[in-house]
Design a protein around this motif. Structure first.
Motif, mmCIF file in Angstrom:
data_model
loop_
_atom_site.group_PDB
_atom_site.id
_atom_site.type_symbol
_atom_site.label_atom_id
_atom_site.label_comp_id
_atom_site.label_asym_id
_atom_site.label_seq_id
_atom_site.Cartn_x
_atom_site.Cartn_y
_atom_site.Cartn_z
ATOM 1 N N MET A 183 0.832 -1.192 0.000
ATOM 2 C CA MET A 183 0.000 0.000 0.000
ATOM 3 C C MET A 183 0.867 1.242 0.000
ATOM 4 S SD MET A 183 -3.022 -1.701 1.913
ATOM 5 C CE MET A 183 -3.021 -1.028 3.468
ATOM 6 N N GLY A 193 -2.858 4.548 -2.115
ATOM 7 C CA GLY A 193 -3.152 3.681 -3.248
ATOM 8 C C GLY A 193 -2.528 2.321 -3.041
ATOM 9 N N ILE A 194 -2.503 1.561 -4.123
ATOM 10 C CA ILE A 194 -1.988 0.209 -4.050
ATOM 11 C C ILE A 194 -0.980 0.017 -5.184
ATOM 12 C CG2 ILE A 194 -2.619 -2.219 -4.438
ATOM 13 C CD1 ILE A 194 -5.315 -1.430 -3.039
ATOM 14 N N LEU A 220 -1.684 1.957 -8.590
ATOM 15 C CA LEU A 220 -3.088 2.352 -8.589
ATOM 16 C C LEU A 220 -3.235 3.403 -7.493
ATOM 17 C CD1 LEU A 220 -4.496 -1.255 -8.741
ATOM 18 C CD2 LEU A 220 -4.460 0.351 -10.631
ATOM 19 N N ALA A 221 -3.034 4.650 -7.874
ATOM 20 C CA ALA A 221 -2.982 5.702 -6.868
ATOM 21 C C ALA A 221 -4.372 6.286 -6.642
ATOM 22 C CB ALA A 221 -2.032 6.803 -7.325
ATOM 23 N N ASP A 222 -4.622 6.750 -5.403
ATOM 24 C CA ASP A 222 -5.880 7.445 -5.151
ATOM 25 C C ASP A 222 -5.825 8.811 -5.830
ATOM 26 O OD1 ASP A 222 -6.557 5.292 -3.711
ATOM 27 O OD2 ASP A 222 -6.193 6.175 -1.749
#
Lengths: 146, 322
Positions: free
Chosen positions: A44, A66-67, A78-80
């Motif tokens: 994360m 994100g992940i 996979l960023a917020d």
């Protein structure tokens, strides 16, 4: 063997680097440097800078949570929220920081403290990264002249 | 032959309909542009997320036990399908196609003795399933015109509950993939458990969307901080994301389908109005011609009478003179 890096958010594909040499990620457990042939890893993201090195150049992004999936030849972020250093709007970030500081001084409603703190952290991070990329651009030029 | 006034009324109503469909076309065009942008913007994220999921799910035996959402149940007799359709009609075959795809898939996938439960988004799909006497367990119609990921929270929650409580062994989403303005494809994807999935029936396979293939070559992941912590956060979120993306794709498809349907309707209205105009002109001309014929006929008839009278008089004259 280069690494294929993709940074996406829910709104858009932020950056694709097909031939990176190294990726430095702000993992929740600490900063993570990823070289090619890394073992598969799922982790994360924290708020911080994401650096992608390729040849002599470096792309810097600001990410907030994100992940990340790391595979030997590929890194998927996979960023917020993610922002390329060249996209940072210094004025907006500084205005956001002022607004957040103002609210903290006034004593915000207790249920908003966390959100405001986060906002403040984001603004500070953007400003820091922006300053650094600006000064770094200068230092690279000096080295070229030598 | 219908009379002139009748035709004129029909022309008027056809033109009115044309105006309505043209207005609807314009509205759908702008909505479809927005929905397309939204769908395309988040597609990259959704696809990457799906790839990550498939990789995680294809991990060896140990991972399957790490999270209940990864657990495959051997019997697989209870299927829940989330059907995404539109709230409104006038969108060509959009609603019919997705319902047909979903019901075909369901009946193919369902071995004897299995149960199918439906969760529906969209009034039209609900009504059609209702008529088929399907078992609808919940409904989330009347979504906002521009749904956000937050909108999908309760839907995702319902579906995850459905799976975790054992009311469903498998959950699918049936939605319409947006390809371009002219083409939309009804598809079915496997949502839960998050496992690579085999479809036997060729008819069902026609609808199921190909999943990305796992690329970790069976190597186990390292997890930081811990597997359960990451999976706990990631799996529900990605499930929600898949639903969100399906809704966005469906919306873009619906608006495009409606735009095309309305464009066709406008064109048809125009053609029909032109046809009617022609028959109107003919009918009017016919009326005029028949009136003229009447007059001429009348005149001719009168003239014939006059001549008769004259010739009669001549005969009488001759008789007298003789």
């Amino acid at each position: 063997m280069p690494i294929h890096v993709e940074v996406v958010t829910q709104e858009r594909r932020v950056l694709v680097v097909p031939d990176a040499d190294m990726v430095i990620l702000p993992g929740r457990e600490g900063v993570l440097g990823v070289l090619p042939r890394h073992t598969p890893l799922l982790t994360m993201l924290d708020a911080g800078e994401l650096r992608i090195k390729r040849g002599g150049t470096e792309e810097i992004l600001v990410v907030y949570g994100g992940i990340v999936e790391i595979r030997p030849e590929k890194v998927i972020v996979l960023a917020d929220i993610a922002e390329h250093s060249s996209e940072i709007n210094l004025e907006l970030a500084e205005a956001a920081r002022r607004r957040a500081e103002e609210m903290m001084r006034k004593g915000p409603p207790p249920d908003e403290i966390a959100a405001i703190r986060q906002e403040l952290r984001r603004a500070e991070l953007s400003i820091r990264v922006h300053r650094r990329t600006q000064s770094r651009a200068g230092s690279v030029r000096i080295r070229d002249e030598q | 032959m219908p009379n002139v006034r009748e035709i004129r009324n029909r022309i008027k109503s056809v033109k009115n309909i044309g105006q309505v469909t043209r207005a609807l076309e314009a509205v759908s065009a702008s909505r479809s542009r927005k929905a397309q942008q939204q769908a395309l913007a988040s597609r990259a994220y959704a696809q990457q997320a799906w790839e990550v999921l498939v990789n995680v799910a294809s991990q060896g035996g140990a991972t399957a036990l790490l999270h209940p959402l990864l657990q495959v149940r051997s019997n697989g007799q209870k299927i829940t399908i989330l059907l995404i359709s539109g709230d409104r009609g006038l969108a060509g075959a959009y609603n019919t196609n997705i319902v047909r795809a979903a019901t075909t898939f369901a009946s193919e996938q369902c071995s004897p003795g299995c149960q199918i439960r439906w969760i529906v988004i969209g009034r039209k799909g609900r009504d059609m399933l209702w008529r088929l006497k399907a078992d609808i367990v919940s409904e989330f119609s009347h979504l906002p015109p521009e749904p956000s990921i937050v909108t999908c929270g309760p839907i995702a929650q319902t579906i995850i509950d459905e799976f975790l409580t054992g009311r469903a062994d498998q959950v699918f989403i049936a939605y319409t993939d947006f390809i371009n303005t002219l083409t939309q494809k009804p598809v079915v994807i496997n949502l839960l458990p998050l496992k690579p999935f085999q479809v036997e029936s060729p008819l069902a396979r026609r609808y199921i969307k190909a999943e990305p293939t796992a690329t970790t070559q069976g190597r186990e992941y390292l997890y930081e901080p811990s597997a359960s912590e990451i999976l706990d956060e990631m799996l529900p979120r990605f499930t929600q994301l898949q639903i969100y993306q399906a809704i966005l794709e469906s919306l873009a498809s619906e608006h495009s389908a409606r735009m095309i349907a309305m464009r066709n309707a406008s064109e048809n209205a125009e053609a029909l109005a032109a046809d009617l105009q022609l028959s109107f002109n003919k009918a009017r001309q016919l009326a005029i011609t028949s009136e003229i014929l009447d007059i001429v006929g009348g005149v001719e008839a009168l003239r014939g009478q006059a001549e008769q009278v004259v010739s009669q008089m001549r005969q009488e004259e001759m008789a007298v003179s003789l």
